[in-house]
Each structure stands twice: as C-alpha cells, then as structure tokens.
Design an enzyme around this catalytic site. Sequence first.
Site, PDB file in Angstrom:
ATOM      1  CG  ASP A  40     -15.906  13.276  69.266  1.00 42.82           C
ATOM      2  OD1 ASP A  40     -14.567  13.511  69.767  1.00 42.82           O
ATOM      3  OD2 ASP A  40     -15.992  13.375  68.257  1.00 42.82           O
ATOM      4  CG  HIS A  95     -13.879   9.545  70.789  1.00 39.62           C
ATOM      5  ND1 HIS A  95     -13.976  10.266  69.609  1.00 39.62           N
ATOM      6  CD2 HIS A  95     -14.627   8.306  70.608  1.00 39.62           C
ATOM      7  CE1 HIS A  95     -14.478   9.717  68.767  1.00 39.62           C
ATOM      8  NE2 HIS A  95     -14.798   8.486  69.191  1.00 39.62           N
TER       9      HIS A  95
END
Length: 362
Positions: free
Chosen positions: A195, A217
């Site tokens: 993430d 991310h």
Amino acid sequence: MFKLFISTAALIWVALASPLKETCTVTTYDGVSDAVSSCSSIVIRGITVPANKTLTLNLTTGATLTFEGTITFTHSNWKGPLVLVSGSNVTVTGASGSVLDGLGAQYWDGLGDNGVTKPKFFRIRTTGGSLFENINLLNCPVQCVSINRANNTVLNKWTIDVSAGDSAGGKNTDGFDVSSSSNIIVQNTEVKNQDDCVALNQGSNMLFKNLTCSGGHGLSLSVGQSSSNGSANTLTNVTFTDSIVLNSRNGIHVKTHTDAGTGSIDLITYKNIQLSGITHYAVNVQQDYKNGKSTKTPTSNIPITNLLLQNITGSMSGGSNSMPVYILCGSEGCSNWAWSTVSISNGTKSNSCNFTPSGFSC
C-alpha cells in the site's frame, strides 16, 4: 524523647526526587512497565508480547530505549497497536540484527482492513526532539507505522519489510501514516509493502528524504477523511525529496475526499523523485474520493494550492493501465502549481488532465 514528623508533602517530594536507575535490561514482557517508569536507559531483549497486549513505552523525558534480538507479538485478531511509544526528547534505537516481527502471515487474507481484524503495528506519539533510528519492522499485519499527535520527531534508517505479503495476501500495509503531527522528518529508509509507502492525512512542516519504496502505492497524500471541518483536514509545508519508487501502483498520489467537510492542501513539494516500473500512474492527483473510492466526480472542498514538482523522472511498467500523469480537479480545486522536468516514459495511455500546471504540457 524526640519524635520525627514527616509530612505527606515531604514524602511525595522525596519520592519524586529519587533518581532513575541508569540502565535496565528487560527479557520478559512483565518487566517492561517497571523498567520504563524507573530507568533512564532501557534495553528490551528478545521478548514475546502476549495476545491482545500493547507494548506500551511511555518513556520518561530524555530516556533511551534499545531493541535487541527479535521482538514478537502473539497472534490475536484485535485492532492493536502492537507498540506505542510516547515521551519527550527520547531516543529509540534498534541494535544490529534486531527485528520487531508482526507475524503478518498469520493475519493476511487478501482483504486488509475489510477482512479479519488485524492489529496496527507501531504507533509514535513523541515530542521534544525525539529520535527513532535503525528500527527494523517485519511483516506488519496491516498498517505499519502511525505517527499520530507527534511533534519535533525524526525517524532515521528504518527498514519496513512486508515483501512476503506480495504473494501471501498482504494488503493495506501502509509504511508510514501521518496525522495530527508537525515538524516530522523521515529519512534514509526503505519500505517494501502493498500500500502507500507514505500516506499523509493532516499536519505541517514535514520532510521525507532518501526513501526507497517498493511494491506499494507510492508517496501519497490523502486528505479529508475526518468528519470534522477545517484544521482536521489541513496539510501544509511538506517536502518529499531524493527518493526512489519502484514496481509500485503509483509514484506520486494526491487525493482529496469529497464527503468530509472542508480543508486544504498547500505548499507541497516533490523534488528529485526517480520512478521505475510504475503500473498505473506516475503522478496522480484526484479530488473525487468518496467512501474511500474514486467516483470520477471531483469537488473543490479541499483545494490543492502550491503543488511543486521538480525533476520527477523515470518509467512506467508498460502495462495496459499505465498512464504517466492523471489530474482530476474540482472546478475551483487546484491553483498555483509549478512543475518542471516531469518526464515519464513507457506509458501506454496518454496523459489526462482537466487542469494544467505551469511549466507542464499535458
């Protein structure tokens, strides 16, 4: 015969004046509380923290704490955190070879926050010139580090390794989440996760330098998740510099939420960011998130001003979803952006922008 009378106040003063022990070494969880309250220098060596228990380290002002060996946390489906550190002007370090192991594989189900309850790992609430250095976190069950209500704190030379979760169902394993904090530095650090490498929600005066982020991310701002208005949704004066993002969904991601009142993002700088193997967006700015998802309907409730990008270079993965730059602003949501040397190759989709920064041609 003489009698000696000592008042209650005097007894309290004597107790308060008692000096702290210089160094205490702790090898069981049950010994942590006493050591934290009575020692100025603490070593925590190879302990196992029981299920449903936080390793609470409310350190005295100026104290030092060192992790040695492997610290493990007994599996239990609860919210955590597994570790909470607070105090002023404290120093927390990891000795060579030390690791805090969250045993993430016992939790991962591919669902992250939406699956079984998983504990957040390491929460920081320190002030007054505190330093965290050489900390090694392994296999976070879910979000790794939460910097919350902290001020004047430096994190240096961290390693966060959740790479095992790539094939074992790790999700929502953010590296660093920052909220309600100011004067924060995170530097010389590596994050491997699934993430955001960094996700900033609220605060001011922050520097992120010499980061290497892989598998997640990217370097993110996510503002507007608070249900209240104003300062709770404000982020200002933040710099990301001299960092690398590899094999990640996004390189740079700035998103605002439409369902949580007003706020602002101002004075944000991304400088000297090198990207490689980005699968979706190298630079992604969206003002359309609601209930945690993109709606494609942007609003201007949290304007983004003075967004500076300088020397953002690298390449996409070449996959079918790869787009170098995507900008989706509300009608009055974006202003005073200055970009220079934003150059991303190997995207399969053309840039998409409903707002064009100064110095950049979309």
